[in-house]
Structures are given as C-alpha cells and as structure tokens.
Design a protein around this motif. Structure first.
Motif, PDB file in Angstrom:
ATOM      1  N   ASP A 110       0.834  -1.212   0.000  1.00 25.42           N
ATOM      2  CA  ASP A 110       0.000   0.000   0.000  1.00 25.42           C
ATOM      3  C   ASP A 110       0.864   1.255   0.000  1.00 25.42           C
ATOM      4  N   SER A 196      -4.336  -0.150   3.379  1.00 23.01           N
ATOM      5  CA  SER A 196      -4.755  -1.464   2.880  1.00 23.01           C
ATOM      6  C   SER A 196      -3.754  -2.548   3.239  1.00 23.01           C
ATOM      7  N   ALA A 200      -4.960  -7.425   2.818  1.00 21.87           N
ATOM      8  CA  ALA A 200      -6.106  -7.784   3.658  1.00 21.87           C
ATOM      9  C   ALA A 200      -6.305  -6.783   4.786  1.00 21.87           C
ATOM     10  N   SER A 201      -5.851  -5.584   4.586  1.00 24.65           N
ATOM     11  CA  SER A 201      -5.879  -4.494   5.571  1.00 24.65           C
ATOM     12  C   SER A 201      -5.084  -4.892   6.808  1.00 24.65           C
ATOM     13  N   GLY A 222     -11.738   1.687  -1.802  1.00 24.46           N
ATOM     14  CA  GLY A 222     -12.533   1.028  -0.766  1.00 24.46           C
ATOM     15  C   GLY A 222     -12.176  -0.405  -0.471  1.00 24.46           C
ATOM     16  N   ASN A 223     -11.656  -1.137  -1.446  1.00 25.94           N
ATOM     17  CA  ASN A 223     -11.324  -2.549  -1.231  1.00 25.94           C
ATOM     18  C   ASN A 223      -9.815  -2.694  -1.119  1.00 25.94           C
ATOM     19  N   SER A 224      -9.343  -3.257  -0.019  1.00 27.89           N
ATOM     20  CA  SER A 224      -7.909  -3.298   0.246  1.00 27.89           C
ATOM     21  C   SER A 224      -7.155  -4.161  -0.763  1.00 27.89           C
ATOM     22  N   MET A 225      -7.796  -5.189  -1.282  1.00 25.57           N
ATOM     23  CA  MET A 225      -7.138  -6.044  -2.268  1.00 25.57           C
ATOM     24  C   MET A 225      -6.965  -5.296  -3.591  1.00 25.57           C
ATOM     25  N   ASP A 226      -8.032  -4.649  -4.022  1.00 22.13           N
ATOM     26  CA  ASP A 226      -7.971  -3.843  -5.248  1.00 22.13           C
ATOM     27  C   ASP A 226      -6.981  -2.689  -5.086  1.00 22.13           C
ATOM     28  N   THR A 230      -4.204  -2.920  -8.146  1.00 19.74           N
ATOM     29  CA  THR A 230      -4.569  -2.310  -9.422  1.00 19.74           C
ATOM     30  C   THR A 230      -3.509  -1.343  -9.923  1.00 19.74           C
ATOM     31  N   SER A 315      -3.432 -10.773  -5.228  1.00 19.90           N
ATOM     32  CA  SER A 315      -3.474  -9.327  -5.274  1.00 19.90           C
ATOM     33  C   SER A 315      -2.147  -8.787  -5.821  1.00 19.90           C
TER      34      SER A 315
END
Length: 493
Positions: A110, A196, A200-201, A222-226, A230, A315
């Motif tokens: 992250d 993130s 998995a946060s 909003g989604n930690s995996m994305d 990304t 991820s």
C-alpha cells in the motif's frame, strides 16, 4: 545500515547480479519525496490513534526531515527498493526501538501504490498546465492567420482551400480533448490506497480517512485487495499520454512536410533545427522528427503496461515493479514533447505566399464549382459532380463555355440556359470566396474562425480554473500535513 528486511525469514544474502535484477532503486528516485510524505502522514496518524507514543512520533518525523534534507543520494542503494532503504536510514538515525515502529499497520504494497499516485498526480497537473500553454499557442498563431490561405488535404492530396487558422484550430481542439482526458485520469489517480497493508488491511485501528486528508487525496480506494494490486490508473494515464503523442506526432509530421522545398509552407526557428555534418546547406526539422519518433516510446510504454498487468492474479505481484519505469518514461517523454511542440509552433515562420499560391493547385475549388451548379442551375449534386469531374481532366480553370460543352454532352443542354453566368464561375473558382462561403459552425470562413477562437479561449480560462482548483486542493492538504509535522518537531518544512 541495518538489514531490516532479510534478517528474519531469510538467511542468505543475494549476490550483486540478483540485487541488480530485483532492485527498483533506479526508478524509485521518482517517488523519494512522495515516500517521505506518506511516512509523515502515516506516522502522525499512528500517534493520533494511540498506536505509537508522541515521543516516538516526534523522533520519527524529525528523522524523516533529516532524510529529506540529506536527499536520496544518502540512502543505501544496495537495498531492493527505496522504502526499505529509507526505513533503514531512519532506524540508523533514531534507533530501531523508535524507527522500527513507523511501519506498523502498513505494507510496502500500500505504501508504494500511494507513493506512485502522489507522484503521478503531480506529473498530471504539470502536464495539464503545459497542454494549456500549447493550446493557447495554437490559438494565438491561428488568430494571426485567419486570412492566410492554404490548401486543405485529404489523403495528402490537394482537396479544398482553407486557412492556416482553420487548420491550427483543428489541432487545438484535439489538444483540448487531451486535457479533458488527463483531468479525467487525475480523478481516478487521486484516490488513496494507504491503510490497505499487504492486501487484507490490518488489525491496527488505523484512520484511513486521516491519512487520505493529510496527503490531499480526493477519496479512498474502498477494497484493500484492489487498492494494492490495481495499476489501471497507470494504464489509463499512459493511454491518455499515448493519445497526446499521436496528436503531437500528427503536428510534427505536418511540420516536417511543410518544411520541405516541395511545400515551403513554414520554416522552423534555428533553435528547433539542425544541419548536416556534410551538406552545409541543410536545415533539418530534427525536433519535429524526434517528437514523431518519441510517440513510439510512449506507445511502447503503454503496451508494456498492458502486457505487465494482463492475467496477473490478485493481489500484489512483483511484476508490478516493472510498471512504474514505463510510466515515468511515458510521463517524461510526453511532457518534453509538449513543450518542444509549443516552442516550434510559437517561433516558426509562416510562408503565406507559398501557401496562397498552392491553395488552388489540383483544382481545389472543384467542390464549390459543383455546389454552384447545383444552386444556380438546379441540377442534382451527383450530376454536377460528374460534370466537374470531367472538367477536372483539364487545367482546373474551366470557362463557362467549357462547362456548357460538358453539360451539353451529359444533360443535353447548357447550364448558361439555366442561369449560370461567367461571374458565378469566376467566383466559384476564387479560393477566397470559397472560404467565405463556408461560414457555418466549424467552417473556415474568417469570421467563423475568429468566433471559434474566442470560444476556445473562454474554454481555456474555465479549464485553467479547474486545474488551479486541483492544485490548490493538494497544496492546502500538504500544508496542513507540514504544519502538523512542524508541531511535533519544531522544524519548519
């Protein structure tokens, strides 16, 4: 410096070849300052959430300021990336019991995603401003040439008369859309993945909204995996830059052609030209050729990004390390090409006489002559097209008698009997009158082009306001971060 990464799970040290193969330090120089910002915001939040003590927070922030002052050259470049090198340097400065707490609740995954977004948004903002200057330059040059005749082309064949201003406004509109695409990309770049962790946060009670705010992001991912995996924002940004380079390459190609003796429409300023090592008379449009060539570099970067991201499972995967060098290559190339193109256009000499002379070559007034036959003689356009097509086999300056002769063979009657006069033919063959007739929205008539230029200049003012607002939002947020850091360290940033 402390080997803080490998000393636990791993027991052997990679050799020099492996270090060089895995290291991202050469590309990480782009994100050095962004990394310090991320560390500062994360550290402040850790203290505010009660995860680290105020004393540790102050010491860490002070150490980060020292690293910032020392610069990237002071870091140990034998580490595989800047994040570990920077953290290791911090631990050397403040000790592991303090510096080792900074990474709580965070992963390099992250962290690097956040750093890339911070640096890229700055580059996008600068690119927007440079594109604005290029667009203004095109419009300024257009406003000086609303009456400058030139041939318009399709298939690079002489087609119809137009004006140099009309041609330049076309390029200006393309750049305007490029700016809109960059602004759109910015809105998706300026989202915060920090918090993130690996994917998995984290079990730490982080305040993601606080770090988002301090770093000037508009929203959270909003989604930690994305969030950590990304790189679509890189693909989108590189795609917009590839489109810019395609548009610049079109302009460069025209400048190259127009600079030739066969066209002799423009002459580049000496600053943007070179000469031959053997032929002393040569003045080569090298700058334009390089803009055209560098379009391939940016397109290649986009293809590399697409290939890297294709079929990666969620991820994070180390393949993504190869994405950022391609992004920075695209950024650097595009921004320099925009500036060079602006300079070429602003300073080039326009050969108005040559443009006007060639505006009627190849019977460019044929369409207006056909239109005149339709308007005055009331014949179908396809019939007029056939008549003028036969006349085009001649010298491109048909007389009323010649028109009547062809019409007689096709229609069985002369068009002068239907109201066509010699003055009408003369007017149809006049390139100036051709252009003045084309006064509908988007046409080359001088008054219409002047109106179009004013509209676009107003568009630019609105776009500048948008860019200023984006810049101000980021600057205001970072000023708050700097103020908070100063409160802990007593040092002004």
């Amino acid at each position: 410096m402390s080997d803080i990464l490998r000393r636990g799970r791993l027991t052997s040290t990679p050799d020099e070849d492996m270090i060089n193969f895995t290291s991202s330090m050469s590309a990480d120089k782009w994100i050095f300052e962004a990394d310090i910002l991320v560390d500062m915001a994360h550290t402040v939040m850790l203290h505010e959430q009660g995860i680290i003590k105020e004393k540790d927070c102050s010491s860490i922030l002070g150490g980060l300021l020292k690293i910032k002052e020392e610069g990237i050259g002071k870091l140990d470049h034998s580490y595989e990336d800047i994040h570990i090198s920077l953290e290791s340097r911090l631990i050397d400065i403040v000790g592991e019991d303090t510096g080792g707490r900074m990474h709580s609740g965070r992963s390099r995954n992250d962290e690097v995603a956040t750093c890339i977004r911070i640096r890229l948004r700055d580059e996008l903002l600068s690119l927007m401003e440079e594109l604005i200057v290029l667009r203004m330059t095109l419009l300024e040059k257009a406003s000086e040439n609303t009456e400058t005749l030139m041939p318009g082309f399709t298939h690079l064949q002489h087609a119809q008369p137009t004006t140099f201003a009309h041609h330049l406004v076309a390029h200006s509109d393309a750049i305007g859309r490029d700016i809109e695409r960059i602004i759109g990309a910015f809105s998706r770049v300026n989202k915060c993945p920090l918090g993130s962790a690996a994917f998995a946060s984290t079990g730490f009670d982080l305040d993601r909204e606080r770090t988002r705010s301090l770093l000037g992001f508009d929203d959270l991912l909003g989604n930690s995996m994305d969030a950590v995996s990304t790189r679509d924002f890189l693909i989108e940004s590189a795609s917009a830059m590839a489109n810019i380079m395609v548009n610049l390459s079109k302009m460069a190609e025209e400048i190259i052609i127009w600079s030739s003796s066969e066209f002799s429409f423009v002459e580049l300023d000496d600053m943007y030209a070179s000469t031959s090592s053997i032929m002393p008379q040569k003045k080569n449009p090298d700058s334009a050729e390089l803009v055209r060539g560098k379009a391939g570099t940016v397109i290649g970067s986009l293809m590399a990004l697409l290939s890297l991201c294709k079929a990666l499972p969620l991820s994070y995967n180390r393949d993504l390390q190869e994405a950022t060098p391609n992004m920075w290559r695209a950024v650097e190339t595009t921004r320099s090409a925009v500036r060079i193109t602006k300079g070429m256009i602003a300073t080039m000499k326009i050969n108005t006489e040559s443009m006007a002379e060639k505006s009627v070559l190849g019977f460019t007034t044929a369409t207006e002559l056909a239109d005149t036959l339709v308007r005055t003689a009331g014949i179908p356009f396809r019939t007029a097209h056939q008549i003028v097509g036969v006349l085009a086999r001649g010298n491109g300056r048909p007389t009323l008698d010649e028109i009547d002769a062809v019409a007689q063979s096709i229609l069985g009657e002369s068009l002068s009997e239907r109201g066509l006069t010699g003055d009408m033919v003369k007017e149809a063959l006049d390139p100036v009158m051709n252009i003045r007739r084309r006064a509908i929205t988007g046409g080359p008539a001088p008054d219409e082009v002047r109106r179009a230029i004013k509209v676009r200049q107003e568009e630019i003012k609105n776009t500048q306001s948008t860019i200023e607002s984006l810049n101000r939002s980021v600057e205001d947020a970072l000023n708050i971060l700097f103020s908070v850091v100063e409160g802990y360290t007593g040092k002004e940033i």
